[in-house]
Design a protein around this motif. Structure first.
Motif, short mmCIF file in Angstrom:
data_model
loop_
_atom_site.label_atom_id
_atom_site.label_comp_id
_atom_site.label_asym_id
_atom_site.label_seq_id
_atom_site.Cartn_x
_atom_site.Cartn_y
_atom_site.Cartn_z
N ARG A 1 0.84 -1.13 0.19
CA ARG A 1 0.06 -0.05 -0.07
C ARG A 1 1.04 1.29 0.03
O ARG A 1 0.31 2.28 0.54
N ASN A 2 1.97 1.09 -0.61
CA ASN A 2 3.01 2.53 -0.44
C ASN A 2 3.45 2.49 -1.98
O ASN A 2 4.12 1.85 -2.53
N GLN A 3 3.03 3.67 -2.41
CA GLN A 3 3.22 4.22 -3.89
C GLN A 3 4.88 4.26 -4.28
O GLN A 3 5.45 3.72 -4.98
N SER A 4 5.40 4.99 -3.16
CA SER A 4 6.88 5.27 -3.23
C SER A 4 7.62 4.10 -3.26
O SER A 4 8.56 3.86 -3.97
N LEU A 5 7.34 3.27 -2.14
CA LEU A 5 8.06 1.71 -2.38
C LEU A 5 7.98 1.23 -3.53
O LEU A 5 9.05 0.35 -4.19
N ALA A 6 6.71 1.18 -3.99
CA ALA A 6 6.52 0.45 -5.43
C ALA A 6 7.20 1.06 -6.43
O ALA A 6 7.82 0.14 -7.37
N ILE A 7 7.25 2.10 -6.62
CA ILE A 7 7.96 2.86 -7.68
C ILE A 7 9.56 2.67 -7.68
O ILE A 7 10.40 2.38 -8.66
N GLY A 8 10.12 2.67 -6.28
CA GLY A 8 11.41 2.56 -6.19
C GLY A 8 11.87 1.36 -6.40
O GLY A 8 13.15 1.22 -6.97
N LEU A 9 11.11 0.17 -5.64
CA LEU A 9 11.61 -1.04 -5.80
C LEU A 9 11.53 -1.59 -7.52
O LEU A 9 12.43 -2.16 -7.95
N ALA A 10 10.40 -1.19 -8.10
CA ALA A 10 10.33 -1.64 -9.31
C ALA A 10 11.33 -0.94 -10.25
O ALA A 10 11.90 -1.44 -11.14
N THR A 11 11.67 0.43 -10.15
CA THR A 11 12.55 0.97 -10.90
C THR A 11 13.75 0.60 -10.72
O THR A 11 14.80 0.23 -11.49
N PHE A 12 14.34 0.33 -9.43
CA PHE A 12 15.62 -0.30 -9.34
C PHE A 12 15.82 -1.57 -9.70
O PHE A 12 16.88 -1.87 -10.53
N THR A 13 14.74 -2.42 -9.63
CA THR A 13 14.85 -3.80 -10.14
C THR A 13 15.00 -3.69 -11.80
O THR A 13 15.68 -4.39 -12.31
N MET A 14 14.19 -2.70 -12.41
CA MET A 14 14.36 -2.58 -13.87
C MET A 14 15.62 -2.54 -14.50
O MET A 14 16.06 -2.71 -15.30
N PHE A 15 16.52 -1.52 -13.68
CA PHE A 15 17.67 -0.94 -14.17
C PHE A 15 18.96 -1.73 -13.62
O PHE A 15 19.78 -1.94 -14.45
N ALA A 16 18.71 -2.43 -12.36
CA ALA A 16 19.73 -3.20 -12.02
C ALA A 16 19.60 -4.63 -12.14
O ALA A 16 20.58 -5.60 -12.37
N GLY A 17 18.52 -5.16 -12.33
CA GLY A 17 18.07 -6.47 -12.78
C GLY A 17 19.01 -7.19 -13.74
O GLY A 17 19.57 -8.28 -13.63
N SER A 18 18.93 -6.55 -14.84
CA SER A 18 19.55 -7.27 -16.13
C SER A 18 21.16 -7.38 -15.73
O SER A 18 21.84 -8.34 -16.00
N GLN A 19 21.68 -6.28 -15.18
CA GLN A 19 23.24 -6.42 -15.00
C GLN A 19 23.55 -7.34 -13.95
O GLN A 19 24.53 -8.30 -14.27
N ILE A 20 22.77 -7.44 -13.04
CA ILE A 20 22.84 -8.69 -11.75
C ILE A 20 22.85 -9.97 -12.48
O ILE A 20 23.55 -10.76 -12.54
N THR A 21 21.62 -10.18 -13.41
CA THR A 21 21.50 -11.35 -14.02
C THR A 21 22.45 -11.70 -14.96
O THR A 21 23.10 -12.67 -14.93
N MET A 22 22.99 -10.93 -15.64
CA MET A 22 24.41 -11.15 -16.52
C MET A 22 25.47 -11.34 -16.05
O MET A 22 25.93 -12.39 -16.28
#
Length: 315
Positions: free
Chosen positions: A231-252
Motif C-alpha cells: 500500500r505504498n506508492q513510493s516503495l512500489a516505484i522505487g523497488l520496481a525502478t531499481f529492479t528494472m535498471f539493476a536486474g539485467s546487470q545482476i542477472t548477466m
C-alpha cells in the motif's frame, strides 16, 4: 452493479485527469524528437557500405577461426556472416540509423521510458486509494474486489498500450519528416531455417516493439503487486525502478557463472535476444523464456489477488 468495462473506464478517467499523465506524454514526444535530431546531427552515411560490410565479414571470419566461443555465439556469428554475404550478393544496404526504418527500430529503446511511466501509474493505482482514503468508497460498492483489482490492472496496461501506439505513430512522423521515406521499401534480412530471407520492415518493427513489451508487462505487474501488498506508492516505484535498471546487470553477472540464472526473470524479458543477440545462458530458447515469463506472471498476479482479497484493506 457496475460492469468491469465501466470500472475500467472510471480508472482511465482517473489516469488522464492527472497533469502528470500529460507531462509523461510530452516527455515521451520530446525524447523521440531529441533522439532523431541527435542521430541526424551525429550519424553520417558511410561512403562505401559494401566495403564496410566486406570488412565486417572478414572480422567475423577471423572470430570464427579462433574457435574459442560458445556454440550459441558461434551460431550467431555464422548467421550474421550469411546475412552480410547475402547483402553483398543482392546489393541490399544495411538499415542505417539515420533513416526512416532505422529511426523506428531505434525508437523501440524508448519503450524503457514507457515502462518507467507505466510503473508510476501502476504503483499509484492501488496505493493511492489508501493514501487518499478512497479505498473504503470503492469497497462499499456492490462490486467484487476481484473486479476492482482487475479494472485497475487493465487500466494500467491500457495506458501502456496507448503510450506504445503514440510512440510508434509519433516516431513514424518524426522519421518521415527528418530522414525522409526514400528507402521505405527496404527489406529486413532474417535468418530462418538455415537460409536468409527478406521480410517486410514494418513487420520487423512491430516484432521489435512486441518483444520489448515483455519487460514492460512484467515490470508493470511487479509494481502493481508491490503497490497492492504494501500500500505504498513510493516503495512500489522505487523497488520496481531499481529492479528494472539493476536486474539485467545482476542477472548477466550471475549467468556468467551459474546455469540456474536462466530461470531468473531478467534472463528472459529481453526476447529480442533471440533475433539479433545471444541468450545469457547456452541452451535457452524463445519457448523456454516465454514459459518462464508466464510462470512469473501467474505468481505475481496470484499473490496480488490473494493479498487484496484476504486482507482487511478497509481497515
Amino acid at each position: 452493479m457496475p460492469s468491469i468495462f465501466s470500472l475500467i473506464q472510471n480508472e482511465n478517467m482517473k489516469i488522464y485527469r492527472r497533469i502528470g499523465t500529460w507531462v509523461m506524454i510530452g516527455l515521451l514526444a520530446l525524447a523521440t524528437l531529441a533522439g532523431a535530431l541527435i542521430t541526424k546531427a551525429t550519424h553520417k552515411e558511410p561512403e562505401n557500405w559494401r566495403a564496410e560490410v566486406a570488412s565486417e565479414i572478414k572480422g567475423i571470419e577471423a572470430q570464427l577461426s579462433e574457435g574459442k566461443m560458445s556454440k550459441m555465439y558461434k551460431n550467431h556469428l555464422e548467421q550474421q556472416l550469411k546475412i552480410n554475404e547475402y547483402r553483398l550478393e543482392h546489393n541490399i544496404k544495411p538499415v542505417a540509423s539515420n533513416s526512416f526504418w532505422g529511426h523506428l527500430v531505434n525508437s523501440a529503446d524508448i519503450i524503457a521510458l514507457i515502462t518507467l511511466f507505466t510503473i508510476i501509474v501502476a504503483a499509484g493505482s492501488v496505493a493511492s486509494e489508501f493514501s487518499w482514503g478512497t479505498i473504503k468508497l470503492l469497497l462499499i460498492r456492490p462490486v467484487s474486489r476481484t473486479k476492482i483489482l482487475l479494472s485497475k490492472y487493465i487500466a494500467a496496461l491500457l495506458f501502456a498500450l496507448c503510450m506504445l501506439l503514440f510512440l510508434l505513430v509519433f516516431s513514424a512522423i518524426v522519421g518521415a519528416v527528418i530522414f525522409g521515406i526514400e528507402n521505405i521499401h527496404e527489406p529486413y534480412l532474417a535468418y530462418q531455417n538455415g537460409m536468409v530471407v527478406e521480410k517486410n520492415m514494418l513487420f520487423h518493427v512491430m516484432q521489435v516493439y512486441a518483444f520489448n513489451c515483455a519487460d514492460l508487462v512484467m515490470m508493470t505487474t511487479f509494481a502493481f503487486m508491490i503497490s497492492t501488498v504494501f500500500r505504498n506508492q513510493s516503495l512500489a516505484i522505487g523497488l520496481a525502478t531499481f529492479t528494472m535498471f539493476a536486474g539485467s546487470q545482476i542477472t548477466m553477472l550471475l549467468a556468467m557463472k551459474f546455469e540456474w540464472a536462466k530461470y531468473l526473470l531478467f534472463a528472459n524479458t529481453h526476447l529480442s535476444q533471440y533475433i539479433d543477440g545471444v541468450p545469457p545462458v547456452e541452451g535457452m530458447t524463445m519457448s523456454f523464456s516465454i514459459l518462464v515469463l508466464l510462470v512469473y506472471f501467474i505468481v505475481f498476479c496470484s499473490f496480488t489477488w490473494f493479498i487484496f482479497n484476504k486482507r482487511d484493506v478497509a481497515a
